[in-house]
Design an enzyme around this catalytic site. Structure first.
Site, PDB file in Angstrom:
ATOM      1  N   SER A 107       0.825  -1.218   0.000  1.00  0.00           N
ATOM      2  CA  SER A 107       0.000   0.000   0.000  1.00  0.00           C
ATOM      3  C   SER A 107       0.854   1.261   0.000  1.00  0.00           C
ATOM      4  O   SER A 107       1.961   1.283   0.556  1.00  0.00           O
ATOM      5  CB  SER A 107      -0.896  -0.007   1.247  1.00  0.00           C
ATOM      6  OG  SER A 107      -1.486   1.256   1.440  1.00  0.00           O
ATOM      7  N   TYR A 131      -1.747   5.588  -4.624  1.00  0.00           N
ATOM      8  CA  TYR A 131      -2.753   6.643  -4.536  1.00  0.00           C
ATOM      9  C   TYR A 131      -2.132   7.882  -5.155  1.00  0.00           C
ATOM     10  O   TYR A 131      -0.998   8.252  -4.804  1.00  0.00           O
ATOM     11  CB  TYR A 131      -3.114   6.952  -3.081  1.00  0.00           C
ATOM     12  CG  TYR A 131      -4.034   5.948  -2.430  1.00  0.00           C
ATOM     13  CD1 TYR A 131      -5.255   5.609  -3.008  1.00  0.00           C
ATOM     14  CD2 TYR A 131      -3.698   5.377  -1.210  1.00  0.00           C
ATOM     15  CE1 TYR A 131      -6.112   4.704  -2.384  1.00  0.00           C
ATOM     16  CE2 TYR A 131      -4.559   4.469  -0.587  1.00  0.00           C
ATOM     17  CZ  TYR A 131      -5.756   4.138  -1.179  1.00  0.00           C
ATOM     18  OH  TYR A 131      -6.600   3.250  -0.572  1.00  0.00           O
ATOM     19  N   THR A 157      -5.230   2.731  -7.498  1.00  0.00           N
ATOM     20  CA  THR A 157      -6.553   2.591  -6.882  1.00  0.00           C
ATOM     21  C   THR A 157      -7.432   3.750  -7.324  1.00  0.00           C
ATOM     22  O   THR A 157      -7.069   4.915  -7.149  1.00  0.00           O
ATOM     23  CB  THR A 157      -6.422   2.546  -5.341  1.00  0.00           C
ATOM     24  OG1 THR A 157      -5.627   1.407  -5.001  1.00  0.00           O
ATOM     25  CG2 THR A 157      -7.777   2.419  -4.676  1.00  0.00           C
ATOM     26  N   LYS A 225      -7.307  -0.645  -9.923  1.00  0.00           N
ATOM     27  CA  LYS A 225      -7.972  -1.334  -8.802  1.00  0.00           C
ATOM     28  C   LYS A 225      -9.237  -0.581  -8.403  1.00  0.00           C
ATOM     29  O   LYS A 225      -9.168   0.618  -8.103  1.00  0.00           O
ATOM     30  CB  LYS A 225      -7.016  -1.410  -7.609  1.00  0.00           C
ATOM     31  CG  LYS A 225      -7.633  -2.015  -6.347  1.00  0.00           C
ATOM     32  CD  LYS A 225      -6.563  -2.228  -5.285  1.00  0.00           C
ATOM     33  CE  LYS A 225      -7.098  -2.912  -4.044  1.00  0.00           C
ATOM     34  NZ  LYS A 225      -7.853  -2.025  -3.161  1.00  0.00           N
ATOM     35  N   HIS A 249     -12.953  -2.312  -2.585  1.00  0.00           N
ATOM     36  CA  HIS A 249     -12.116  -1.856  -1.477  1.00  0.00           C
ATOM     37  C   HIS A 249     -12.510  -2.573  -0.179  1.00  0.00           C
ATOM     38  O   HIS A 249     -12.475  -2.004   0.912  1.00  0.00           O
ATOM     39  CB  HIS A 249     -12.265  -0.333  -1.308  1.00  0.00           C
ATOM     40  CG  HIS A 249     -10.997   0.381  -0.923  1.00  0.00           C
ATOM     41  ND1 HIS A 249     -10.286   1.171  -1.796  1.00  0.00           N
ATOM     42  CD2 HIS A 249     -10.320   0.439   0.246  1.00  0.00           C
ATOM     43  CE1 HIS A 249      -9.244   1.695  -1.177  1.00  0.00           C
ATOM     44  NE2 HIS A 249      -9.235   1.256   0.070  1.00  0.00           N
TER      45      HIS A 249
HETATM   46  C1  LIG Z   1      -7.489  -2.270   6.836  1.00  0.00           C
HETATM   47  C2  LIG Z   1      -7.544  -2.137   5.340  1.00  0.00           C
HETATM   48  C3  LIG Z   1      -6.771  -1.169   4.725  1.00  0.00           C
HETATM   49  C4  LIG Z   1      -6.791  -1.056   3.340  1.00  0.00           C
HETATM   50  N1  LIG Z   1      -5.941  -0.153   2.749  1.00  0.00           N
HETATM   51  C5  LIG Z   1      -5.916  -0.082   1.403  1.00  0.00           C
HETATM   52  C6  LIG Z   1      -4.985   0.764   0.762  1.00  0.00           C
HETATM   53  O1  LIG Z   1      -4.170   1.427   1.393  1.00  0.00           O
HETATM   54  N2  LIG Z   1      -5.027   0.824  -0.597  1.00  0.00           N
HETATM   55  C7  LIG Z   1      -5.907   0.092  -1.338  1.00  0.00           C
HETATM   56  O2  LIG Z   1      -5.911   0.189  -2.565  1.00  0.00           O
HETATM   57  N3  LIG Z   1      -6.766  -0.746  -0.761  1.00  0.00           N
HETATM   58  C8  LIG Z   1      -6.785  -0.858   0.586  1.00  0.00           C
HETATM   59  N4  LIG Z   1      -7.646  -1.740   1.178  1.00  0.00           N
HETATM   60  C9  LIG Z   1      -8.505  -2.603   0.347  1.00  0.00           C
HETATM   61  C10 LIG Z   1      -7.795  -3.924   0.014  1.00  0.00           C
HETATM   62  O3  LIG Z   1      -6.798  -3.728  -0.938  1.00  0.00           O
HETATM   63  C11 LIG Z   1      -8.764  -4.956  -0.574  1.00  0.00           C
HETATM   64  O4  LIG Z   1      -9.487  -4.377  -1.628  1.00  0.00           O
HETATM   65  C12 LIG Z   1      -9.720  -5.539   0.457  1.00  0.00           C
HETATM   66  O5  LIG Z   1      -9.089  -5.681   1.704  1.00  0.00           O
HETATM   67  C13 LIG Z   1     -10.231  -6.886  -0.015  1.00  0.00           C
HETATM   68  O6  LIG Z   1     -11.178  -7.408   0.842  1.00  0.00           O
HETATM   69  P1  LIG Z   1     -10.839  -8.470   2.023  1.00  0.00           P
HETATM   70  O7  LIG Z   1     -10.214  -7.650   3.108  1.00  0.00           O
HETATM   71  O8  LIG Z   1     -12.175  -8.986   2.392  1.00  0.00           O
HETATM   72  O9  LIG Z   1      -9.898  -9.503   1.471  1.00  0.00           O
HETATM   73  C14 LIG Z   1      -7.639  -1.880   2.570  1.00  0.00           C
HETATM   74  C15 LIG Z   1      -8.415  -2.849   3.197  1.00  0.00           C
HETATM   75  C16 LIG Z   1      -8.371  -3.001   4.564  1.00  0.00           C
HETATM   76  C17 LIG Z   1      -9.204  -4.065   5.211  1.00  0.00           C
END
Ligand SMILES: Cc1cc2nc3c(=O)[nH]c(=O)nc-3n(C[C@H](O)[C@H](O)[C@H](O)COP(=O)(O)O)c2cc1C
Length: 359
Positions: A107, A131, A157, A225, A249
């Site tokens: 990330s 980002y 993203t 994404k 997300h």
């Molecule tokens: C705590 C947390 C932080 C996240 N931070 C980001 C991020 O910084 N950038 C991003 O593109 N997606 C972020 N996501 C989304 C994840 O990339 C992903 O789409 C998502 O976690 C998938 O679902 P799952 O947690 O059920 O596997 C985040 C998700 C979580 C749970």
């Protein structure tokens, strides 16, 4: 609980043991969390159609993503601030993912620098989740650093022009510790060490034209994404992206959108063979990954399952979660009558048909 034997066990242990004011950030979604729940539930609406008397004495879970070999079609999704869950943060995840032979998508909101993560990963494959922030020069510097540190693709993203409203965080008072390092958000200037809301501002004016700018500046393959519709899938392919990640997300942005698995088939159809398609959201089992493959994904990604492993057992916890999922994928392939991810096809799944029980 006895020893965790699946990814959900890790999530349960994390919920029981991590400070609720911290775990709420990892567990929660936006609004009423309709989409958060829908993501996991969507896998239950498909069932397998296994084939029998197929020689499955030799099974491989290996595949490639953008030409990079990986040990299985399950990658580590980019999630923010691993340092809140384990002292060595992203370094622990990087070592575990590299050990498991799978790809770590890092990330922008990492608590460790790309140079340190690259050193921890060794030869492990990595993509950078980007980002685009309002200060474009900062984004350019970030892209340049990623390239220097051996990231092989950029995952842009696109579903966060504005930050989703995560009510668990508000109710429990989640705060980013002021001393948590966020090198690509706060920079190294201590004067910037204030709140993320002040300094982490994704650009709300990002458009398809900026995608061309990112692609030209990065000279790396770009994956988008956060795509959820055939229309955006087609536009992405027309813009020459290398891949599309069907994602909401993890239910953390617009509540009320489709479960990502439900959006997958229309995006797959729209892009055709013009680029690879991945999916994330709600993956808790190897069987979920196999259903995603059957519906056209090249690979799936997991965020929270990996976070659960990290919270419970640090590097060893992530390694265990990834090995459990890999083993489930292997077993599922064999029982489905397939010897590799490439053999999984639409014919291996069907929707669960609701039926009335006889009176
Ligand atoms: C705590 C947390 C932080 C996240 N931070 C980001 C991020 O910084 N950038 C991003 O593109 N997606 C972020 N996501 C989304 C994840 O990339 C992903 O789409 C998502 O976690 C998938 O679902 P799952 O947690 O059920 O596997 C985040 C998700 C979580 C749970």
């Amino acid at each position: 609980m006895s020893e965790p034997v699946n990814a959900s066990d890790y999530l349960e242990l994390a919920a029981a043991n991590v400070d609720p004011k911290v775990w709420c950030y990892f567990e929660g979604g936006a609004g009423d969390e309709v989409t958060l729940r829908a993501n996991a539930a969507a896998y239950g609406r498909w069932r397998f159609r296994p084939r029998m008397l197929v020689d499955v004495a030799e099974i491989t879970t290996e595949t490639t993503v953008l030409g990079t070999p990986v040990s299985m079609p399950l990658l580590v999704a980019p999630f923010a601030m691993h340092g809140l869950l384990a002292a060595d943060g992203e370094l622990a995840t990087a070592r575990a993912a590299a050990d498991a032979g799978t790809l770590f998508c890092v990330s922008t909101i990492t608590t460790r620098t790309h140079a340190a993560i690259a050193a921890a990963s060794g030869d492990g494959p990595r993509w950078l989740q980007l980002y685009v922030v309002q200060d474009r020069q900062r984004t350019l510097d970030h892209i340049a650093e990623a390239r220097e540190c051996g990231y092989s693709a950029l995952v842009l993203t696109v579903d966060m022009p504005l930050l989703g409203r995560r009510e668990r965080d508000l109710k429990l008072g989640f705060q980013i510790p002021p001393d948590l390092p966020l090198p690509y958000i706060r920079g190294t200037d201590p004067a910037l060490a204030e709140t993320m809301a002040q300094h982490f501002q994704t650009s709300p004016s990002l458009t398809w034209r900026d995608l061309e700018w990112v692609a030209a500046e990065s000279e790396l393959p770009v994956v988008l994404k956060g795509i959820l519709t055939a229309q955006d899938g087609a536009l992405a392919a027309e813009h020459g992206v290398a891949g599309v990640m069907v994602s909401n997300h993890g239910g953390r942005q617009l509540d009320g959108v489709a479960a990502s698995l439900d959006a997958l088939p229309e995006v797959v159809e729209a892009v055709g063979d013009r680029c690879e398609v991945y999916v994330d959201g709600g993956i808790r089992r190897g069987g979920d990954v196999l259903k995603a493959l059957a519906l056209g994904a090249r690979a799936a990604l997991s965020g929270r399952a990996v976070a659960g492993g990290l919270a419970v057992g640090g590097e060893a916890g992530v390694r265990h979660v990834l090995s459990l999922l890999r083993d489930e994928i292997e077993l599922g392939l064999g029982l489905l009558g397939c010897t590799s991810p490439a053999e999984v096809s639409r014919a291996h799944v069907e929707p669960v048909v609701p039926y009335d029980l006889p009176a």
